[in-house]
Design a protein around this motif. Structure first.
Motif, PDB file in Angstrom:
ATOM      1  N   PRO A 267     -45.319 -27.210 -30.076  1.00 20.89           N
ATOM      2  CA  PRO A 267     -44.398 -27.981 -29.247  1.00 20.89           C
ATOM      3  C   PRO A 267     -43.927 -29.255 -29.940  1.00 20.89           C
ATOM      4  O   PRO A 267     -44.577 -29.770 -30.854  1.00 20.89           O
ATOM      5  CB  PRO A 267     -45.245 -28.310 -28.014  1.00 20.89           C
ATOM      6  N   GLY A 268     -42.792 -29.749 -29.488  1.00 26.58           N
ATOM      7  CA  GLY A 268     -42.273 -31.017 -29.973  1.00 26.58           C
ATOM      8  C   GLY A 268     -42.241 -32.044 -28.861  1.00 26.58           C
ATOM      9  O   GLY A 268     -42.679 -31.786 -27.738  1.00 26.58           O
ATOM     10  N   THR A 269     -41.688 -33.222 -29.159  1.00 26.07           N
ATOM     11  CA  THR A 269     -41.690 -34.322 -28.191  1.00 26.07           C
ATOM     12  C   THR A 269     -40.306 -34.673 -27.681  1.00 26.07           C
ATOM     13  O   THR A 269     -40.165 -35.636 -26.919  1.00 26.07           O
ATOM     14  CB  THR A 269     -42.304 -35.587 -28.824  1.00 26.07           C
ATOM     15  N   LEU A 270     -39.280 -33.942 -28.099  1.00 28.28           N
ATOM     16  CA  LEU A 270     -37.921 -34.257 -27.673  1.00 28.28           C
ATOM     17  C   LEU A 270     -37.870 -34.415 -26.148  1.00 28.28           C
ATOM     18  O   LEU A 270     -38.344 -33.559 -25.404  1.00 28.28           O
ATOM     19  CB  LEU A 270     -36.970 -33.134 -28.105  1.00 28.28           C
ATOM     20  N   SER A 271     -37.245 -35.530 -25.687  1.00 27.90           N
ATOM     21  CA  SER A 271     -37.249 -35.860 -24.261  1.00 27.90           C
ATOM     22  C   SER A 271     -35.834 -36.040 -23.743  1.00 27.90           C
ATOM     23  O   SER A 271     -34.865 -36.154 -24.502  1.00 27.90           O
ATOM     24  CB  SER A 271     -38.038 -37.152 -24.032  1.00 27.90           C
ATOM     25  N   LEU A 272     -35.721 -36.099 -22.418  1.00 26.76           N
ATOM     26  CA  LEU A 272     -34.428 -36.377 -21.800  1.00 26.76           C
ATOM     27  C   LEU A 272     -33.905 -37.744 -22.232  1.00 26.76           C
ATOM     28  O   LEU A 272     -32.698 -37.925 -22.431  1.00 26.76           O
ATOM     29  CB  LEU A 272     -34.557 -36.324 -20.279  1.00 26.76           C
ATOM     30  N   ALA A 273     -34.790 -38.693 -22.401  1.00 28.89           N
ATOM     31  CA  ALA A 273     -34.372 -40.024 -22.849  1.00 28.89           C
ATOM     32  C   ALA A 273     -33.806 -39.973 -24.265  1.00 28.89           C
ATOM     33  O   ALA A 273     -32.819 -40.658 -24.575  1.00 28.89           O
ATOM     34  CB  ALA A 273     -35.551 -40.994 -22.785  1.00 28.89           C
ATOM     35  N   ASP A 274     -34.416 -39.162 -25.141  1.00 29.61           N
ATOM     36  CA  ASP A 274     -33.898 -39.007 -26.501  1.00 29.61           C
ATOM     37  C   ASP A 274     -32.474 -38.449 -26.477  1.00 29.61           C
ATOM     38  O   ASP A 274     -31.588 -38.935 -27.188  1.00 29.61           O
ATOM     39  CB  ASP A 274     -34.780 -38.048 -27.314  1.00 29.61           C
ATOM     40  N   LEU A 275     -32.271 -37.416 -25.679  1.00 27.80           N
ATOM     41  CA  LEU A 275     -30.954 -36.791 -25.602  1.00 27.80           C
ATOM     42  C   LEU A 275     -29.913 -37.756 -25.039  1.00 27.80           C
ATOM     43  O   LEU A 275     -28.797 -37.870 -25.566  1.00 27.80           O
ATOM     44  CB  LEU A 275     -31.018 -35.531 -24.740  1.00 27.80           C
ATOM     45  N   ALA A 276     -30.251 -38.446 -23.985  1.00 25.56           N
ATOM     46  CA  ALA A 276     -29.296 -39.365 -23.349  1.00 25.56           C
ATOM     47  C   ALA A 276     -28.938 -40.530 -24.264  1.00 25.56           C
ATOM     48  O   ALA A 276     -27.814 -41.048 -24.218  1.00 25.56           O
ATOM     49  CB  ALA A 276     -29.874 -39.884 -22.036  1.00 25.56           C
ATOM     50  N   ALA A 277     -29.876 -40.945 -25.108  1.00 25.26           N
ATOM     51  CA  ALA A 277     -29.667 -42.133 -25.934  1.00 25.26           C
ATOM     52  C   ALA A 277     -28.888 -41.848 -27.211  1.00 25.26           C
ATOM     53  O   ALA A 277     -28.410 -42.787 -27.862  1.00 25.26           O
ATOM     54  CB  ALA A 277     -31.017 -42.752 -26.295  1.00 25.26           C
ATOM     55  N   TYR A 278     -28.721 -40.579 -27.575  1.00 21.80           N
ATOM     56  CA  TYR A 278     -28.107 -40.279 -28.871  1.00 21.80           C
ATOM     57  C   TYR A 278     -26.672 -40.798 -28.962  1.00 21.80           C
ATOM     58  O   TYR A 278     -25.871 -40.609 -28.054  1.00 21.80           O
ATOM     59  CB  TYR A 278     -28.089 -38.768 -29.156  1.00 21.80           C
ATOM     60  N   GLN A 279     -26.366 -41.424 -30.101  1.00 23.09           N
ATOM     61  CA  GLN A 279     -25.004 -41.860 -30.382  1.00 23.09           C
ATOM     62  C   GLN A 279     -24.644 -41.514 -31.824  1.00 23.09           C
ATOM     63  O   GLN A 279     -25.452 -41.716 -32.730  1.00 23.09           O
ATOM     64  CB  GLN A 279     -24.853 -43.376 -30.184  1.00 23.09           C
ATOM     65  N   PRO A 280     -23.444 -40.988 -32.043  1.00 24.18           N
ATOM     66  CA  PRO A 280     -22.993 -40.771 -33.418  1.00 24.18           C
ATOM     67  C   PRO A 280     -22.720 -42.104 -34.103  1.00 24.18           C
ATOM     68  O   PRO A 280     -22.600 -43.144 -33.434  1.00 24.18           O
ATOM     69  CB  PRO A 280     -21.708 -39.959 -33.244  1.00 24.18           C
ATOM     70  N   ARG A 281     -22.619 -42.086 -35.413  1.00 19.07           N
ATOM     71  CA  ARG A 281     -22.326 -43.287 -36.187  1.00 19.07           C
ATOM     72  C   ARG A 281     -20.996 -43.118 -36.932  1.00 19.07           C
ATOM     73  O   ARG A 281     -20.692 -42.043 -37.426  1.00 19.07           O
ATOM     74  CB  ARG A 281     -23.421 -43.548 -37.222  1.00 19.07           C
ATOM     75  N   LYS A 282     -20.236 -44.189 -37.018  1.00 13.27           N
ATOM     76  CA  LYS A 282     -19.093 -44.239 -37.924  1.00 13.27           C
ATOM     77  C   LYS A 282     -19.525 -45.035 -39.149  1.00 13.27           C
ATOM     78  O   LYS A 282     -19.994 -46.160 -39.030  1.00 13.27           O
ATOM     79  CB  LYS A 282     -17.887 -44.886 -37.253  1.00 13.27           C
ATOM     80  N   ARG A 283     -19.366 -44.426 -40.307  1.00  6.87           N
ATOM     81  CA  ARG A 283     -19.812 -45.060 -41.544  1.00  6.87           C
ATOM     82  C   ARG A 283     -18.648 -45.185 -42.523  1.00  6.87           C
ATOM     83  O   ARG A 283     -17.599 -44.542 -42.357  1.00  6.87           O
ATOM     84  CB  ARG A 283     -20.951 -44.266 -42.166  1.00  6.87           C
ATOM     85  N   GLN A 284     -18.848 -45.979 -43.543  1.00  5.84           N
ATOM     86  CA  GLN A 284     -17.833 -46.132 -44.574  1.00  5.84           C
ATOM     87  C   GLN A 284     -17.981 -45.003 -45.590  1.00  5.84           C
ATOM     88  O   GLN A 284     -19.050 -44.795 -46.160  1.00  5.84           O
ATOM     89  CB  GLN A 284     -17.980 -47.486 -45.269  1.00  5.84           C
ATOM     90  N   ALA A 285     -16.907 -44.256 -45.802  1.00 12.23           N
ATOM     91  CA  ALA A 285     -16.945 -43.189 -46.801  1.00 12.23           C
ATOM     92  C   ALA A 285     -17.285 -43.767 -48.169  1.00 12.23           C
ATOM     93  O   ALA A 285     -16.937 -44.902 -48.487  1.00 12.23           O
ATOM     94  CB  ALA A 285     -15.611 -42.470 -46.847  1.00 12.23           C
ATOM     95  N   LEU A 286     -17.981 -42.986 -48.976  1.00 11.84           N
ATOM     96  CA  LEU A 286     -18.429 -43.430 -50.287  1.00 11.84           C
ATOM     97  C   LEU A 286     -17.476 -42.863 -51.337  1.00 11.84           C
ATOM     98  O   LEU A 286     -17.545 -41.674 -51.680  1.00 11.84           O
ATOM     99  CB  LEU A 286     -19.855 -42.943 -50.526  1.00 11.84           C
ATOM    100  N   CYS A 287     -16.556 -43.691 -51.822  1.00 15.68           N
ATOM    101  CA  CYS A 287     -15.516 -43.241 -52.748  1.00 15.68           C
ATOM    102  C   CYS A 287     -15.722 -43.857 -54.124  1.00 15.68           C
ATOM    103  O   CYS A 287     -15.978 -45.051 -54.256  1.00 15.68           O
ATOM    104  CB  CYS A 287     -14.133 -43.615 -52.225  1.00 15.68           C
ATOM    105  N   SER A 288     -15.615 -43.015 -55.154  1.00 13.04           N
ATOM    106  CA  SER A 288     -15.765 -43.479 -56.530  1.00 13.04           C
ATOM    107  C   SER A 288     -14.614 -42.964 -57.376  1.00 13.04           C
ATOM    108  O   SER A 288     -14.070 -41.887 -57.126  1.00 13.04           O
ATOM    109  CB  SER A 288     -17.096 -43.009 -57.123  1.00 13.04           C
ATOM    110  N   ASN A 289     -14.242 -43.743 -58.385  1.00 10.38           N
ATOM    111  CA  ASN A 289     -13.138 -43.365 -59.256  1.00 10.38           C
ATOM    112  C   ASN A 289     -13.571 -42.285 -60.238  1.00 10.38           C
ATOM    113  O   ASN A 289     -14.703 -42.307 -60.744  1.00 10.38           O
ATOM    114  CB  ASN A 289     -12.608 -44.580 -60.013  1.00 10.38           C
ATOM    115  N   TYR A 290     -12.676 -41.351 -60.490  1.00 20.77           N
ATOM    116  CA  TYR A 290     -12.980 -40.216 -61.356  1.00 20.77           C
ATOM    117  C   TYR A 290     -11.717 -39.858 -62.117  1.00 20.77           C
ATOM    118  O   TYR A 290     -10.628 -39.754 -61.529  1.00 20.77           O
ATOM    119  CB  TYR A 290     -13.456 -39.034 -60.508  1.00 20.77           C
TER     120      TYR A 290
END
Length: 611
Positions: A267-290
Motif C-alpha cells: 500500500p501507499g499513502t496517497l491521500s485526498l489532501a494530496d490530490l486536492a493540494a496538487y498544483q502544476p508549475r510554470k517554469r522557465q524553459a532551458l534554452c542554449s545556443n547551438y
C-alpha cells in the motif's frame, strides 16, 4: 457524427495493419545481460515521412493523431489538439501514459517558450527510507513499483487545464469528446498492446485490470478485439464537465485513494489532501545556443525536475567542441569514431545528471542557475576530457562559482515508460509534450469508481524515479532522494528548436524510452541539424546511448566493421533492442513552399497527420 465514424474505422484499420514480431532479450557481445528496456520491441514498420503546409500532429497512435487533427481543423490551437490527443492516448496506449500520470509540456506562442510542469509529486506520508527494506537495502524495482507504494499524485490533467486556460480556443469539454466516444464504442486492439499484455507479469494480478484487458481464460484479448471502456467514459465526462477538479476531488479522487491505500501487499499513502493540494508549475524553459552547419539555433528543453533538457543540451554542446562535430555518416549510420565521441560526451552528461539534477523546489542549481551546466565555456572544458581512448571514469563537472557539491551522485537505476506528442497549429504555435505513467502499465493498479462498469484508468509508479537510497555510504544525501511533496527527477526531453535570429520555431521533437529518451532525442536532433536529414531519416537512424556505463547499440542495426572497430578501440558496448518512439515536426520546403515535415518512429505505431 462524422468524427465518431472516422475514429472507429481508423481504430480497426490502424490496429490490424501493424507489423508485430517478438522482441526477445538479447545477450551483449561481452556475454552480459542486455539492460532492461522500458517497453518491449513489437516490430519495425517503415514509415514514409509526411509533409503538411498548414498544421501537423505527430503522436503515438493513429486514433490520437486523428483526434488532434480534428481539433486543428476546427480552428483549435496546438494546446487544444494536445488535450484531445492525450485523452485518446489514455485509452488506446494505456501502457505508456494517461490521466493517472504526469507530463512536461513546452509551448512556443511566437513570443516566448513556456514550460508547463505536470510532474507527479510524492505524497505527504512518504519518508527518506520509503524504498528501503528493514535491513537498509533497496527494494527490487517491481517490489517497489507494483501496488500503491510508488504512486505519485497525478498532475497531467491539472497541467493541461492550466495550459488550455492560457492558450486554448475551443471549449475544454469538446476536447474530450473523441476520447469519450472511443471509450464507449471501443477500439481494435493492435499488435503492440496485445504483445505487451501477454508479456506483463503483474497487470493481471489487479482484478479490475484483469477483467478489462484479459479474456475469461486470463489471456490478453486478441489483435482486432474491440475493447470498450465505459468506466473511463464516465470519468472523462466528469472531467469534461468539471475540469481537473473532478479527478482531484470527489468520487474519482476517493477511488484513487482507496486503490492506493488498500493494496494487499504494497500500500501507499496517497491521500485526498494530496490530490486536492496538487498544483502544476510554470517554469522557465532551458534554452542554449547551438551552431550546426554555420546556422545558429536555440535548443529549448525542459528544466529540472527533468534531466532531459540539460543532458541533451550537454551532449550536443560537448560534441560541438570535438572532432565529431564534422564527422559524416558512414554507410548511412554513425561511424565507430563518432560513436566513441558521443559515448564519452554522454558519460560526462550522465555524471552531472547523477550529481546535480532534482526538483528545483528542493535542490539549488549549481552556480545558482541550471544554465550554468550549458554554458559554452563549461561544455568546452568538459569536451577537453575526451581523448582517443575511453575514460576510465567520467567525472561530474563543477561550473564556475560552484562550491564543492553538497550531494552524492545517485546510483543508476531503472527508469521507464512514456509517450511523446509534437504539434504545430495553423498560426505557427508549436508544442512538444512528453507524458508518462513510468513503467509499462504503471503501478498495475486500475481505478474504477463503479465495479459494475468495465475498465477505468491506470495509476503511475513515478515515485520509483527517486533514488531508492537516500544517502551514499558516507551519509551524504542524494539530491534526488524522496521527500514529501517533491517531484522525482525525469529524463523526459520535449524539445523545441528555434532559429537564433528570427525566433521562429523550426522543430519539435521528443521520445519515450526511460533514461534512453535523452539519447533518442539527441540522435534525432544531431541527424537533422548536423547531418541534414529529414525528420523521418533522423528517426530511422540506428539507436545508441548509454546509462553511464557501456555504449548501447540497437541490435542488428550496426555493421560488423563498426562493431569490430569499437572492439579494437577498446570501447565497451552491448547490443540490445532499443524501442524508441520518436515524433518530430520540422519546418522544411516542398516544391518551393514551406511545409511541416513530420516523422514517426518505425519501432512503434505512431503517425503524422495535418492539413
Amino acid at each position: 457524427m462524422v468524427w465518431r465514424r472516422t475514429l472507429t474505422t481508423l481504430a480497426v484499420a490502424s490496429s490490424m495493419g501493424l507489423l508485430a514480431c517478438a522482441g526477445l532479450p538479447q545477450r551483449s557481445p561481452d556475454g552480459g545481460p542486455a539492460p532492461l528496456q522500458p517497453e518491449a520491441a513489437s516490430g519495425y514498420t517503415p514509415k514514409p515521412g509526411w509533409a503538411y503546409p498548414r498544421f501537423a500532429v505527430a503522436a503515438a497512435h493513429p486514433l490520437a493523431v486523428q483526434a488532434g487533427q480534428q481539433m486543428l481543423q476546427a480552428g483549435g490551437t496546438a494546446i487544444d489538439a494536445a488535450v484531445a490527443v492525450q485523452m485518446v492516448l489514455s485509452l488506446v496506449e494505456p501502457q505508456s501514459s494517461g490521466i493517472g500520470g504526469g507530463a512536461f509540456l513546452l509551448y512556443a506562442d511566437g513570443v516566448q517558450v513556456q514550460a508547463y510542469d505536470g510532474r507527479e509529486t510524492a505524497p505527504a506520508g512518504v519518508h527518506e527510507r520509503w524504498f528501503l527494506r528493514p535491513d537498509g537495502q533497496p527494494l527490487g524495482f517491481h517490489d517497489a513499483a507494483v501496488g500503491g507504494r510508488a504512486v505519485g499524485v497525478p498532475g497531467m490533467v491539472r497541467m493541461l487545464e492550466l495550459a488550455h486556460r492560457e492558450h486554448g480556443r475551443l471549449p475544454w469539454g469538446a476536447l474530450l469528446q473523441p476520447a469519450i466516444a472511443l471509450a464507449e464504442q471501443g477500439f481494435a486492439i493492435g499488435p503492440r498492446l496485445h504483445q505487451l499484455l501477454g508479456q506483463d507479469r503483474f497487470l493481471a494480478q489487479d482484478p479490475v485490470a484483469r477483467a478489462y484487458f484479459y479474456d475469461p481464460q486470463g489471456l490478453p484479448w486478441p489483435v482486432g478485439h474491440v475493447l470498450r471502456n465505459p468506466e473511463l467514459a464516465v470519468v472523462l465526462r466528469a472531467v469534461a464537465q468539471h475540469g481537473a477538479q473532478a479527478l482531484h476531488e470527489g468520487a474519482i479522487a476517493q477511488a484513487i485513494v482507496a486503490k492506493v491505500q488498500s493494496h494487499a501487499h504494497n500500500p501507499g499513502t496517497l491521500s485526498l489532501a494530496d490530490l486536492a493540494a496538487y498544483q502544476p508549475r510554470k517554469r522557465q524553459a532551458l534554452c542554449s545556443n547551438y551552431t550546426a552547419q554555420t546556422r545558429s539555433y536555440w535548443l529549448c528543453g525542459f528544466p529540472p525536475p527533468s534531466a532531459g533538457g540539460i543532458a541533451v543540451g550537454q551532449i550536443l554542446g560537448i560534441l560541438q567542441h570535438t572532432a565529431a562535430a564534422t564527422m559524416p555518416l558512414q554507410n548511412g549510420a554513425p561511424s565507430a569514431q563518432w560513436l566513441h565521441h558521443y559515448h564519452e560526451a554522454a558519460r560526462l552528461a550522465w555524471a552531472d545528471r547523477a550529481l546535480y539534477v532534482a526538483d528545483p523546489d528542493f535542490v539549488p542549481a549549481p552556480a545558482s542557475h541550471w544554465a550554468s551546466l550549458l554554458e559554452p565555456s563549461y561544455l568546452a572544458e568538459r569536451a577537453r576530457l575526451i581523448g582517443p581512448q575511453p575514460m576510465k571514469t567520467a567525472p561530474a563537472g563543477q561550473p564556475a562559482s560552484t562550491s564543492t557539491a553538497r550531494y552524492a551522485p545517485m546510483p543508476e537505476q531503472a527508469e521507464y515508460g512514456t509517450s511523446h506528442i509534437s504539434i504545430a497549429d495553423a498560426e505557427g504555435h508549436t508544442l512538444a509534450m512528453t507524458s508518462s505513467i513510468e513503467d509499462q502499465f504503471g503501478a498495475r493498479q486500475m481505478v474504477s469508481t463503479n465495479h459494475q462498469r468495465l475498465g477505468g484508468f491506470l495509476l503511475n509508479n513515478q515515485l520509483t524515479d527517486f533514488s531508492f537510497t537516500p544517502t551514499d555510504i558516507n551519509g551524504q544525501p542524494i539530491a534526488n532522494r524522496i521527500e514529501p511533496g517533491k517531484r522525482p527527477r525525469s529524463s523526459m526531453a520535449p524539445t523545441l528548436v528555434l532559429d537564433a535570429q528570427s525566433g521562429q520555431v523550426l522543430a519539435s521533437a521528443g521520445s519515450p524510452g526511460g533514461a534512453l529518451i535523452i539519447h533518442y532525442t539527441a540522435k534525432a536532433l544531431h541527424g537533422m541539424l548536423q547531418w541534414g536529414l529529414s525528420p523521418q531519416q533522423a528517426i530511422d537512424l540506428p539507436n545508441f546511448g548509454t546509462l553511464g556505463g557501456p555504449l548501447l547499440l540497437e541490435t542488428g542495426r550496426f555493421d560488423t566493421s563498426t562493431l569490430q572497430e569499437l572492439q579494437t578501440h577498446g570501447s565497451p558496448f552491448k547490443s540490445t533492442p532499443m524501442t524508441s518512439g520518436l515524433h518530430i515536426l520540422h519546418r522544411g520546403q516542398s516544391n518551393g513552399q514551406p511545409v511541416w515535415q513530420g516523422g514517426a518512429d518505425p519501432r512503434r505505431e505512431g503517425i503524422v497527420l495535418g492539413n
